[in-house]
Write an enzyme that holds these catalytic residues in place. Structure first.
Site, PDB file in Angstrom:
ATOM      1  N   THR A 113      19.993  -4.163 -86.714  1.00 27.21           N
ATOM      2  CA  THR A 113      19.921  -4.271 -88.192  1.00 27.21           C
ATOM      3  C   THR A 113      18.945  -3.394 -88.755  1.00 27.21           C
ATOM      4  O   THR A 113      18.865  -2.899 -89.965  1.00 27.21           O
ATOM      5  CB  THR A 113      19.521  -5.694 -88.857  1.00 27.21           C
ATOM      6  N   ASP A 230      13.384 -13.907 -82.715  1.00 29.71           N
ATOM      7  CA  ASP A 230      14.863 -13.340 -82.485  1.00 29.71           C
ATOM      8  C   ASP A 230      15.257 -13.332 -80.922  1.00 29.71           C
ATOM      9  O   ASP A 230      15.848 -12.237 -80.671  1.00 29.71           O
ATOM     10  CB  ASP A 230      15.139 -12.410 -83.402  1.00 29.71           C
TER      11      ASP A 230
HETATM   12  P1  ADP Z   1      17.037  -4.421 -84.056  1.00 30.04           P
HETATM   13  O1  ADP Z   1      15.732  -4.818 -84.515  1.00 30.04           O
HETATM   14  O2  ADP Z   1      17.847  -3.503 -85.159  1.00 30.04           O
HETATM   15  O3  ADP Z   1      18.173  -5.330 -83.500  1.00 30.04           O
HETATM   16  P2  ADP Z   1      16.600  -3.458 -81.311  1.00 30.04           P
HETATM   17  O4  ADP Z   1      15.003  -3.358 -81.214  1.00 30.04           O
HETATM   18  O5  ADP Z   1      16.955  -4.775 -80.990  1.00 30.04           O
HETATM   19  O6  ADP Z   1      16.713  -3.311 -83.040  1.00 30.04           O
HETATM   20  O7  ADP Z   1      17.341  -2.185 -80.879  1.00 30.04           O
HETATM   21  C1  ADP Z   1      18.924  -2.433 -81.013  1.00 30.04           C
HETATM   22  C2  ADP Z   1      19.767  -2.251 -79.558  1.00 30.04           C
HETATM   23  O8  ADP Z   1      19.116  -0.937 -79.185  1.00 30.04           O
HETATM   24  C3  ADP Z   1      19.371  -3.260 -78.504  1.00 30.04           C
HETATM   25  O9  ADP Z   1      20.055  -4.470 -78.564  1.00 30.04           O
HETATM   26  C4  ADP Z   1      19.398  -2.430 -77.189  1.00 30.04           C
HETATM   27  O10 ADP Z   1      20.717  -2.509 -76.676  1.00 30.04           O
HETATM   28  C5  ADP Z   1      19.245  -1.049 -77.673  1.00 30.04           C
HETATM   29  N1  ADP Z   1      17.875  -0.661 -77.183  1.00 30.04           N
HETATM   30  C6  ADP Z   1      16.832  -0.929 -77.924  1.00 30.04           C
HETATM   31  N2  ADP Z   1      15.354  -0.766 -77.345  1.00 30.04           N
HETATM   32  C7  ADP Z   1      15.787  -0.282 -76.048  1.00 30.04           C
HETATM   33  C8  ADP Z   1      15.143   0.547 -75.046  1.00 30.04           C
HETATM   34  N3  ADP Z   1      13.907   0.501 -75.248  1.00 30.04           N
HETATM   35  N4  ADP Z   1      15.799   1.220 -74.019  1.00 30.04           N
HETATM   36  C9  ADP Z   1      17.318   1.186 -74.059  1.00 30.04           C
HETATM   37  N5  ADP Z   1      17.964   0.556 -75.271  1.00 30.04           N
HETATM   38  C10 ADP Z   1      17.258  -0.133 -76.053  1.00 30.04           C
HETATM   39 MG    MG Z   2      17.859  -6.600 -81.748  1.00 23.48          MG
END
Ligand code: ADP
Ligand code: MG
Length: 446
Positions: A113, A230
């Site tokens: 998001t 979350d």
């Molecule tokens: P949001 O807050 O928008 O949900 P996230 O931090 O959860 O963002 O990241 C979204 C998606 O990106 C995660 O569900 C994961 O699949 C991928 N992702 C996030 N951080 C990493 C990371 N450090 N290494 C690999 N994939 C990542």
């Molecule tokens: Mg997320």
């Protein structure tokens, strides 16, 4: 003519043509010749230059594959799309403003998001990392600044040696009005893992290994008085595909226990009773989510897949009963979902879940009856009746599996406790035999 008699193996001398016909000299090794295969692969730029002397190869002119959808420029001088997402291309560079490190974009890792997460290479150290590029909107920017502050504190103060399964953040910077967070690069999230396993659920021993690590992280969060807000399979990532080591990510919704500003938090399937009822909340909401997650890891399907807020409440009530009266009494949302039905012998108010039709007509929603994914309604039966994998065909193995499951049920019931004050803390849960490995001899009392 041309034939020789062979008398000995040493007479079989292969003849090597020192200058094969049609082969050109290797510019890097003048005494060698390039095979047609090399001419058309690793030496392709030179081959093209031979065909057309004005041809020059520059990697910066490679086509740049776009990673962002939609990719049409709309805002921010045309670098953002209609969703205020930065339009990312492979081989583009992030950072470098004010002499900071520059990051070469390699591929997309995920979308959430708050923005997009891309795999990058630090152009100074050549290390691979993950960069979260936050949307260029004040609400997302401010919340993400909170994520930076929380991760910074957790990494430096509470987990300096990277032992507690919390994502590492290396730095953050701004690129064309987008906040960028640089993280260690991790592998698949647990939802993808369940999906790859065809939603069949993971072995109970693997569930135990994951749960132990999550409790370790939640103990640190509790100590720091931070609520993740979350926790769900998408926000738990494998470190690599070679080991069951996991990390908790996405602190974009996290807050301090003393600053619980928002009431609409947690992803619906993992939303706790106190949040659903509009009560004050604490770190124990993460323990509820943990209960939902560990059961989902075992079963392969979400335990409470609510299709609406009402449906979420009704699924919880169907399985665990009506929440204790002191929660209903104080919840700001209680009257949305429950009817007051009288007073009991102790003078306490009694509540009942509203029938679906009443809720739907009062709220003008189109509620549907809960689709049932399991053939039992009680948690104990769902877990005990879940098919045992064929690999456990020996009777002694089945007995062991069933004993493990009984311990698992007792463990999960301590997390899926409706009353947040009675729900186990991570410190208490970590002592349960399911995690500690001690023999389970009956209901665990903390
Ligand atoms: P949001 O807050 O928008 O949900 P996230 O931090 O959860 O963002 O990241 C979204 C998606 O990106 C995660 O569900 C994961 O699949 C991928 N992702 C996030 N951080 C990493 C990371 N450090 N290494 C690999 N994939 C990542
Ligand atoms: Mg997320």
């Amino acid at each position: 003519v041309g034939f020789r008699e062979i008398r000995h193996v040493s007479d079989l001398r292969p003849v090597v043509n020192s200058h094969p016909q049609g082969r050109r000299v290797d510019p890097n090794a003048p005494d060698k010749y390039l095979s047609p295969l090399k001419c058309l692969t690793v030496a392709l730029p030179q081959t093209f230059t031979l065909c057309n002397s004005s041809f020059r190869y520059e990697s910066s002119e490679n086509p740049r594959r776009v990673l962002t959808k939609p990719s049409k420029p709309v805002y921010n001088d045309g670098v953002d799309n209609e969703d205020w997402d930065y339009i990312l291309y492979v081989n583009d560079v992030l950072g470098g403003e004010n002499g900071g490190d520059r990051y070469l974009i390699l591929d997309v890792l995920g979308q959430g998001t708050f923005g997009q997460v891309v795999k990058c290479q630090n152009m100074r150290t050549h290390d691979i990392c993950a960069v979260k590029v936050v949307k260029n909107k004040p609400a997302y920017l401010n919340q993400s600044k909170m994520e930076v502050a929380i991760l910074d504190m957790l990494n430096k103060q509470y987990d300096p040696n990277d032992r507690h399964h919390i994502l590492r953040m290396f730095e953050s910077f701004t690129h064309k009005n987008h906040l960028c967070l640089v993280f260690e690069c991790l592998s698949s999230n647990l939802y993808e893992l369940i999906k790859q396993n065809q939603f069949k659920g993971l072995s109970i021993s693997l569930v135990k290994v994951f749960t132990g690590q999550l409790l370790d992280c939640l103990q640190v969060l509790k100590e720091a008085r931070l609520i993740h807000c979350d926790l769900k399979p998408e926000n738990i990532l494998l470190k690599s595909l070679q080991s069951p080591h996991i990390k908790v990510i996405d602190f974009g919704s996290a807050c301090h226990e003393m600053q619980t500003v928002y009431t609409y938090i947690q992803s619906r399937f993992y939303r706790s009773p106190e949040v659903l009822l509009g009560l004050p909340y604490s770190t124990s909401i993460d323990m509820w989510s943990l209960g939902c997650i560990v059961v989902e890891l075992f079963l392969g399907l979400p335990l409470f897949p609510g299709t609406s807020e009402y449906n979420q409440v009704s699924r919880i009530v169907d399985m665990l009963g009506v929440p204790p009266h002191h929660l209903l009494e104080n919840g700001k949302q209680t009257h949305e979902f429950f009817n007051f039905v009288g007073v009991d012998a102790h003078g306490r108010k009694q509540y009942q879940l509203k029938p679906m039709d009443q809720y739907a007509s009062e709220h003008r929603t189109n509620e549907q009856p809960s689709k049932q994914y399991f053939s039992h309604t009680k948690l104990k039966d769902i877990i005990m009746e879940y098919p045992v994998s064929k690999r456990n065909a020996k009777q002694s193995d089945i007995d062991k599996e069933m004993a493990f499951r009984r311990s698992f049920i007792d463990f999960v019931e301590g997390l899926l406790e409706l009353d947040p004050l009675k729900r186990w803390t991570p410190q208490q849960a970590a002592k349960h035999p399911f995690i500690s490995g001690e023999q389970y001899t009956g209901h665990f009392v903390v």
